[in-house]
Design a protein around this motif. Structure first.
Motif, PDB file in Angstrom:
ATOM      1  N   LYS A  57       1.544  -0.864  34.630  1.00 53.18           N
ATOM      2  CA  LYS A  57       2.003  -1.631  33.193  1.00 53.18           C
ATOM      3  C   LYS A  57       1.045  -1.865  32.237  1.00 53.18           C
ATOM      4  O   LYS A  57      -0.099  -2.002  32.675  1.00 53.18           O
ATOM      5  CB  LYS A  57       2.576  -2.920  33.822  1.00 53.18           C
ATOM      6  N   ILE A  58       1.369  -2.161  31.027  1.00 52.97           N
ATOM      7  CA  ILE A  58       0.324  -2.559  29.941  1.00 52.97           C
ATOM      8  C   ILE A  58       0.886  -3.770  29.420  1.00 52.97           C
ATOM      9  O   ILE A  58       2.121  -3.890  29.076  1.00 52.97           O
ATOM     10  CB  ILE A  58       0.297  -1.323  28.984  1.00 52.97           C
ATOM     11  N   LEU A  59       0.221  -4.919  29.383  1.00 51.91           N
ATOM     12  CA  LEU A  59       0.447  -5.908  28.856  1.00 51.91           C
ATOM     13  C   LEU A  59       0.395  -6.025  27.227  1.00 51.91           C
ATOM     14  O   LEU A  59      -0.811  -5.713  26.798  1.00 51.91           O
ATOM     15  CB  LEU A  59      -0.214  -7.346  29.128  1.00 51.91           C
ATOM     16  N   PRO A  60       1.597  -5.911  26.324  1.00 50.37           N
ATOM     17  CA  PRO A  60       1.415  -5.966  24.863  1.00 50.37           C
ATOM     18  C   PRO A  60       0.926  -7.031  24.439  1.00 50.37           C
ATOM     19  O   PRO A  60       1.116  -8.197  24.963  1.00 50.37           O
ATOM     20  CB  PRO A  60       2.813  -5.665  24.485  1.00 50.37           C
ATOM     21  N   THR A  61      -0.107  -7.001  23.222  1.00 53.75           N
ATOM     22  CA  THR A  61      -0.859  -8.170  22.883  1.00 53.75           C
ATOM     23  C   THR A  61      -0.690  -8.245  21.404  1.00 53.75           C
ATOM     24  O   THR A  61      -1.528  -9.127  21.013  1.00 53.75           O
ATOM     25  CB  THR A  61      -2.470  -8.010  23.475  1.00 53.75           C
ATOM     26  N   GLY A  62      -0.075  -7.340  20.824  1.00 55.72           N
ATOM     27  CA  GLY A  62       0.160  -7.506  19.211  1.00 55.72           C
ATOM     28  C   GLY A  62       0.119  -6.233  18.678  1.00 55.72           C
ATOM     29  O   GLY A  62       0.619  -5.089  19.249  1.00 55.72           O
ATOM     30  N   VAL A  63       0.136  -6.267  17.294  1.00 56.43           N
ATOM     31  CA  VAL A  63       0.261  -5.012  16.325  1.00 56.43           C
ATOM     32  C   VAL A  63      -0.865  -4.847  15.486  1.00 56.43           C
ATOM     33  O   VAL A  63      -1.196  -5.957  14.824  1.00 56.43           O
ATOM     34  CB  VAL A  63       1.765  -5.159  15.647  1.00 56.43           C
ATOM     35  N   THR A  64      -1.288  -3.754  15.389  1.00 53.35           N
ATOM     36  CA  THR A  64      -2.380  -3.558  14.174  1.00 53.35           C
ATOM     37  C   THR A  64      -1.884  -2.462  13.208  1.00 53.35           C
ATOM     38  O   THR A  64      -1.600  -1.576  13.832  1.00 53.35           O
ATOM     39  CB  THR A  64      -3.563  -2.989  14.953  1.00 53.35           C
ATOM     40  N   GLY A  65      -2.039  -2.954  12.113  1.00 50.04           N
ATOM     41  CA  GLY A  65      -1.930  -2.053  11.021  1.00 50.04           C
ATOM     42  C   GLY A  65      -3.211  -1.449  10.194  1.00 50.04           C
ATOM     43  O   GLY A  65      -4.015  -2.516   9.788  1.00 50.04           O
ATOM     44  N   LYS A  66      -3.445  -0.132  10.234  1.00 45.79           N
ATOM     45  CA  LYS A  66      -4.562   0.421   9.760  1.00 45.79           C
ATOM     46  C   LYS A  66      -4.292   0.992   8.189  1.00 45.79           C
ATOM     47  O   LYS A  66      -3.809   1.896   8.495  1.00 45.79           O
ATOM     48  CB  LYS A  66      -5.504   1.046  10.667  1.00 45.79           C
ATOM     49  N   TRP A  67      -4.781   0.647   7.097  1.00 40.61           N
ATOM     50  CA  TRP A  67      -4.688   1.254   5.905  1.00 40.61           C
ATOM     51  C   TRP A  67      -6.047   1.892   5.465  1.00 40.61           C
ATOM     52  O   TRP A  67      -7.195   1.402   5.620  1.00 40.61           O
ATOM     53  CB  TRP A  67      -4.479   0.439   4.955  1.00 40.61           C
ATOM     54  N   THR A  68      -6.008   3.304   5.346  1.00 41.00           N
ATOM     55  CA  THR A  68      -7.435   4.076   4.686  1.00 41.00           C
ATOM     56  C   THR A  68      -6.626   4.716   3.558  1.00 41.00           C
ATOM     57  O   THR A  68      -5.738   5.199   3.211  1.00 41.00           O
ATOM     58  CB  THR A  68      -7.905   4.999   5.509  1.00 41.00           C
ATOM     59  N   PRO A  69      -7.492   4.802   2.293  1.00 39.96           N
ATOM     60  CA  PRO A  69      -7.178   5.640   1.019  1.00 39.96           C
ATOM     61  C   PRO A  69      -7.069   7.067   1.167  1.00 39.96           C
ATOM     62  O   PRO A  69      -7.449   7.667   2.160  1.00 39.96           O
ATOM     63  CB  PRO A  69      -8.535   4.940   0.198  1.00 39.96           C
ATOM     64  N   PHE A  93       0.820  -1.031   0.095  1.00 37.99           N
ATOM     65  CA  PHE A  93       0.203  -0.067  -0.066  1.00 37.99           C
ATOM     66  C   PHE A  93       1.102   1.272   0.051  1.00 37.99           C
ATOM     67  O   PHE A  93       1.108   1.989   1.117  1.00 37.99           O
ATOM     68  CB  PHE A  93      -0.995  -0.049   1.142  1.00 37.99           C
ATOM     69  N   ASP A  94       1.441   1.625  -1.165  1.00 39.95           N
ATOM     70  CA  ASP A  94       2.127   2.837  -1.198  1.00 39.95           C
ATOM     71  C   ASP A  94       1.560   3.948  -1.334  1.00 39.95           C
ATOM     72  O   ASP A  94       2.225   5.129  -1.539  1.00 39.95           O
ATOM     73  CB  ASP A  94       3.203   2.583  -2.537  1.00 39.95           C
ATOM     74  N   GLN A  95       0.097   4.039  -1.219  1.00 39.37           N
ATOM     75  CA  GLN A  95      -0.790   5.538  -1.338  1.00 39.37           C
ATOM     76  C   GLN A  95      -1.685   5.193  -0.297  1.00 39.37           C
ATOM     77  O   GLN A  95      -1.938   4.153   0.300  1.00 39.37           O
ATOM     78  CB  GLN A  95      -1.377   5.388  -2.801  1.00 39.37           C
ATOM     79  N   GLY A  96      -2.208   6.385   0.255  1.00 35.44           N
ATOM     80  CA  GLY A  96      -3.235   6.399   1.201  1.00 35.44           C
ATOM     81  C   GLY A  96      -2.448   6.634   2.277  1.00 35.44           C
ATOM     82  O   GLY A  96      -1.386   7.068   2.595  1.00 35.44           O
ATOM     83  N   SER A  97      -3.096   6.414   3.606  1.00 38.60           N
ATOM     84  CA  SER A  97      -2.763   6.489   4.962  1.00 38.60           C
ATOM     85  C   SER A  97      -2.536   5.186   5.759  1.00 38.60           C
ATOM     86  O   SER A  97      -3.261   4.342   5.503  1.00 38.60           O
ATOM     87  CB  SER A  97      -3.700   7.461   5.709  1.00 38.60           C
ATOM     88  N   LEU A  98      -1.347   5.025   6.388  1.00 40.93           N
ATOM     89  CA  LEU A  98      -0.910   3.866   7.018  1.00 40.93           C
ATOM     90  C   LEU A  98      -0.736   4.077   8.315  1.00 40.93           C
ATOM     91  O   LEU A  98       0.228   4.915   8.648  1.00 40.93           O
ATOM     92  CB  LEU A  98       0.323   3.134   6.260  1.00 40.93           C
ATOM     93  N   GLN A  99      -1.181   3.532   9.251  1.00 37.02           N
ATOM     94  CA  GLN A  99      -1.206   3.676  10.714  1.00 37.02           C
ATOM     95  C   GLN A  99      -0.839   2.371  11.409  1.00 37.02           C
ATOM     96  O   GLN A  99      -1.845   1.444  11.416  1.00 37.02           O
ATOM     97  CB  GLN A  99      -2.228   4.503  11.301  1.00 37.02           C
ATOM     98  N   VAL A 100       0.376   2.164  11.922  1.00 37.47           N
ATOM     99  CA  VAL A 100       0.553   0.717  12.598  1.00 37.47           C
ATOM    100  C   VAL A 100       1.144   1.065  14.116  1.00 37.47           C
ATOM    101  O   VAL A 100       2.063   1.957  14.531  1.00 37.47           O
ATOM    102  CB  VAL A 100       1.822   0.023  11.882  1.00 37.47           C
TER     103      VAL A 100
END
Length: 286
Positions: free
Chosen positions: A274-286, A255-262
């Motif tokens: 403390k916060i227990l880390p539980t993963g990674v989320t990537g959100k792409w929007t055009p 996804f080379d265009q649009g907005s990407l938040q990870v």
């Protein structure tokens, strides 16, 4: 890091020494947690629990039951209800941290003011995202795909529990890659795509999935399934060996265009900083 809002009857009481102590309604359970590489803060609370998942050789394990347990527990978040039960591979039928992603999805759908939206939910497990999307007025169809027949039935039960059987939800037991390839040939398109792939797994016909080998090819295929006016693609990863930056780089290849938040996502530990880390989320929007 993005953190979870409170469930009505789920929380992490404590974590540390590669374990976490969770409360599901009035049930206390202990599960292994590889990222809890710190010390427990409330060691006295760990002794009187209902069940403990003990890891054995080859990363397998089993539940050790110490007190009588109900067959299932109903966990509540906002107006939704989800069936939780002790399952294989230490699973409880829900990933509570995903609620923050459900909120984000619903906000994007609501703000778009669009109708007739088509949603594809891959590696869809017991249907948390399916319930979140199917409950939105603007969504016309949700296609729920998972390789495990038992998980798909569990998702059907969750949809029914939330009185959403009138919505157009199509449930499929299928290998995700094979399904996506067929959808491309059929020229199907979706406005929203959600995927929550495991690190390693096999499809119904023993098809192999390894996230480091197959994620980028899958994302390229999913790009072909996006409609001319897509709303978003959301990717979640629990693979501890894939950092947020690695996920971002993999998504940027496609996804080379649009907005990407990870971002990392996590669950705050009760009465702790403390916060227990539980993963990674990537959100792409055009």
């Amino acid at each position: 890091m993005s953190t979870l809002k409170a469930w009505e009857n789920y929380k992490i009481i404590d974590a540390g020494n590669k374990e976490k102590l969770e409360q599901l309604d009035d049930i206390l359970i202990v599960r292994s947690e590889p990222v809890a590489l710190f010390n427990k803060e409330k060691p006295d609370l760990w002794h009187d629990v209902h069940a403990v998942f003990k890891v054995s050789a080859k990363n397998k394990g089993q539940w050790q039951i110490h007190k009588p347990l109900p067959q299932s527990i109903i966990l509540k978040y906002r107006d939704w209800q989800f069936i939780s039960a002790l399952g294989k591979f230490k699973h409880i039928g829900i990933f509570p941290e995903q609620a923050q992603n459900w909120d984000w999805m619903q906000n994007i759908i609501h703000e778009s003011q669009r109708t007739h939206l088509k949603v594809l939910n891959l590696f869809a497990y017991t249907g948390g995202a399916t319930v979140a999307c199917a409950s939105m007025v603007g969504v016309e169809e949700v296609v729920h795909v998972d390789a495990a027949k038992k998980m798909v039935q569990w998702a059907k039960d969750n949809v029914k529990l939330n009185n959403l059987t009138h919505q157009r939800v199509r449930f499929l037991v299928d290998d995700v890659m094979k399904f996506v390839e067929r959808e491309i040939r059929r020229k199907r398109q979706y406005d929203i795509i959600i995927l929550d792939p495991p690190s390693y797994g096999r499809g119904p016909n023993n098809q192999l999935w390894k996230i480091e080998d197959h994620l980028i090819p899958l994302l390229h295929k999913l790009k072909q399934l996006l409609s001319d006016q897509p709303l978003f693609l959301l990717l979640n990863s629990y693979s501890t060996h894939l950092s947020a930056m690695m996920i971002q780089n993999m998504m940027m290849d496609v996804f080379d265009q649009g907005s990407l938040q990870v971002n990392e996502i996590g669950i705050p530990i009760s009465n702790s900083k403390k916060i227990l880390p539980t993963g990674v989320t990537g959100k792409w929007t055009p």
